[in-house]
Design a protein around this motif. Structure first.
Motif, PDB file in Angstrom:
ATOM      1  N   GLU A 162      13.662  -9.928  20.629  1.00 21.76           N
ATOM      2  CA  GLU A 162      12.941 -11.204  20.766  1.00 21.76           C
ATOM      3  C   GLU A 162      11.457 -10.915  20.703  1.00 21.76           C
ATOM      4  O   GLU A 162      11.018  -9.827  21.089  1.00 21.76           O
ATOM      5  N   ALA A 163      10.675 -11.923  20.296  1.00 20.94           N
ATOM      6  CA  ALA A 163       9.238 -11.716  20.107  1.00 20.94           C
ATOM      7  C   ALA A 163       8.504 -11.757  21.445  1.00 20.94           C
ATOM      8  O   ALA A 163       7.703 -12.653  21.713  1.00 20.94           O
ATOM      9  N   ALA A 164       8.773 -10.785  22.303  1.00 20.91           N
ATOM     10  CA  ALA A 164       8.142 -10.743  23.627  1.00 20.91           C
ATOM     11  C   ALA A 164       6.726 -10.159  23.516  1.00 20.91           C
ATOM     12  O   ALA A 164       6.405  -9.452  22.566  1.00 20.91           O
ATOM     13  N   GLU A 165       5.933 -10.455  24.539  1.00 21.58           N
ATOM     14  CA  GLU A 165       4.574  -9.895  24.586  1.00 21.58           C
ATOM     15  C   GLU A 165       4.647  -8.373  24.768  1.00 21.58           C
ATOM     16  O   GLU A 165       3.819  -7.615  24.285  1.00 21.58           O
ATOM     17  N   CYS A 166       5.692  -7.977  25.487  1.00 23.27           N
ATOM     18  CA  CYS A 166       5.856  -6.567  25.803  1.00 23.27           C
ATOM     19  C   CYS A 166       7.351  -6.296  25.951  1.00 23.27           C
ATOM     20  O   CYS A 166       8.019  -6.997  26.706  1.00 23.27           O
ATOM     21  N   TRP A 167       7.892  -5.367  25.219  1.00 24.01           N
ATOM     22  CA  TRP A 167       9.326  -5.092  25.342  1.00 24.01           C
ATOM     23  C   TRP A 167       9.590  -3.593  25.351  1.00 24.01           C
ATOM     24  O   TRP A 167       8.778  -2.798  24.873  1.00 24.01           O
ATOM     25  N   ILE A 168      10.748  -3.229  25.897  1.00 20.25           N
ATOM     26  CA  ILE A 168      11.204  -1.840  25.888  1.00 20.25           C
ATOM     27  C   ILE A 168      12.625  -1.833  25.342  1.00 20.25           C
ATOM     28  O   ILE A 168      13.416  -2.741  25.646  1.00 20.25           O
ATOM     29  N   ALA A 169      12.938  -0.833  24.531  1.00 18.20           N
ATOM     30  CA  ALA A 169      14.303  -0.712  24.005  1.00 18.20           C
ATOM     31  C   ALA A 169      14.688   0.759  23.959  1.00 18.20           C
ATOM     32  O   ALA A 169      13.816   1.641  23.929  1.00 18.20           O
ATOM     33  N   TYR A 170      15.989   1.013  23.957  1.00 19.38           N
ATOM     34  CA  TYR A 170      16.499   2.372  23.722  1.00 19.38           C
ATOM     35  C   TYR A 170      17.099   2.414  22.328  1.00 19.38           C
ATOM     36  O   TYR A 170      17.698   1.426  21.873  1.00 19.38           O
ATOM     37  N   ILE A 171      16.918   3.560  21.674  1.00 17.85           N
ATOM     38  CA  ILE A 171      17.472   3.758  20.331  1.00 17.85           C
ATOM     39  C   ILE A 171      18.459   4.922  20.420  1.00 17.85           C
ATOM     40  O   ILE A 171      18.123   5.988  20.972  1.00 17.85           O
ATOM     41  N   ILE A 172      19.650   4.698  19.907  1.00 19.41           N
ATOM     42  CA  ILE A 172      20.701   5.729  19.986  1.00 19.41           C
ATOM     43  C   ILE A 172      21.115   6.115  18.574  1.00 19.41           C
ATOM     44  O   ILE A 172      21.532   5.255  17.787  1.00 19.41           O
ATOM     45  N   GLY A 173      20.997   7.393  18.269  1.00 21.68           N
ATOM     46  CA  GLY A 173      21.450   7.908  16.971  1.00 21.68           C
ATOM     47  C   GLY A 173      22.768   8.647  17.169  1.00 21.68           C
ATOM     48  O   GLY A 173      22.868   9.515  18.038  1.00 21.68           O
ATOM     49  N   LEU A 174      23.779   8.275  16.372  1.00 24.15           N
ATOM     50  CA  LEU A 174      25.105   8.905  16.517  1.00 24.15           C
ATOM     51  C   LEU A 174      25.433   9.691  15.262  1.00 24.15           C
ATOM     52  O   LEU A 174      25.303   9.179  14.147  1.00 24.15           O
TER      53      LEU A 174
END
Ligand SMILES: C[S@@+](CC[C@H](N)C(=O)[O-])C[C@H]1O[C@@H](n2cnc3c(N)ncnc32)[C@H](O)[C@@H]1O
Length: 275
Positions: free
Chosen positions: A262-274
């Motif tokens: 979502e177009a948040a002002e500030c966001w955090i996400a995790y990225i998982i490579g398999l």
């Protein structure tokens, strides 16, 4: 009585006596939470239990310490290029573990690009550390190196942040127990996505530690990361996006699979490579 003992244990920090690594671990890291999350990801995507986890850019290797504490079968390999946080971690984090737990941690002072053995079930690179690779070819070389370092059912987990605030130059203060933590975007270059970020600490007695930690990064988008992971051979890439606390409007610490965010002002996400 209870009040007195609570007062006695409250930390009192000042710039003269505070240890920047204690403050960092208190304000930035939440390793118990991340250990549980990484374990959950592995069980979900691999349908089995992990054993060896490699913590890249491990600093004081708090994550690895919590990893070996979590399960008596878990082992960790920590890799950091700088002897200073490693020594600090040995003295303050490793020493808190039992002998058996300590025996399941290996600490390597090395460049993450140069370590490929032993093959790990999981490699983690947290607190955006891979952003120090600013050129596409450099980041691709790192991802290739992680790919080679993983066993056949390996999993690579890293974090990412963004949003409109990430592209601005500003200081963001946050209250912590006994001190104030300040996250500064000192510089952001829109044409190159290079950014210079700093961590400062303010204390109740008016003293400050400025520039306790300084990072020269490129702000990589999750899409760029996903494309590069695919190019080096990762079969699947998953994003986990943080939900929003409806009352505060801040992140709620609950991460769920997401395709678009979502177009948040500030966001955090995790990225998982398999693999
Ligand atoms: C932001 S700290 C991360 C500390 C901790 N892992 C965390 O999640 O908060 C980045 C660490 O990466 C280390 N580092 C930088 N370049 C490196 C490289 N090429 N190989 C290994 N470690 C590196 C630094 O010494 C520093 O301790």
């Amino acid at each position: 009585m209870q009040k007195l003992s609570a007062m006695a244990t409250k930390p009192v920090y000042t710039a003269r006596t505070a240890d920047k690594y204690v403050l960092y671990q208190e304000s930035v890291q939440n390793t118990e939470f991340e250990v549980q999350m990484v374990e959950r990801f592995f069980k979900k995507f691999r349908g089995q239990s992990p054993v060896l986890l490699r913590e890249d850019f491990s600093g004081t290797f708090l994550f690895a310490c919590d990893w070996v504490r979590r399960n008596k079968k878990y082992q960790a390999l920590c890799v950091d290029i700088d002897p200073e946080p490693i020594q600090w971690g040995r003295k303050h984090n490793l020493s808190q573990l039992s002998q058996a737990e300590q025996s399941r941690i290996t600490i390597k002072e090395a460049d993450v690009l140069k370590v490929h053995k032993p093959l790990a079930d999981i490699v983690v690179a947290f607190n955006f550390s891979y952003w120090l690779f600013k050129e596409r070819e450099q980041l691709k070389t790192y991802f290739q190196s992680v790919y080679q370092s993983l066993g056949p059912k390996g999993m690579f987990v890293m974090d990412s942040f963004g949003g409109s605030a990430a592209h601005s130059e500003q200081e963001e203060p946050r209250k912590c127990e006994g001190f104030e933590y300040i996250w500064e975007h000192e510089k952001f270059h829109p044409l190159t996505s290079e950014m210079r970020c700093k961590i400062h600490f303010n204390f109740k007695d008016g003293t400050k530690i400025r520039n306790a930690f300084v990072y020269d990064w490129r702000l990589w988008t999750p899409l760029e990361v996903r494309e590069l992971l695919g190019e080096v051979g990762f079969q699947k890439v998953e994003f986990y996006w943080e939900g929003t606390d409806q009352e505060t409007g801040e992140g709620n610490g609950i991460f769920r699979p997401a395709k678009r965010g979502e177009a948040a002002e500030c966001w955090i996400a995790y990225i998982i490579g398999l693999k």
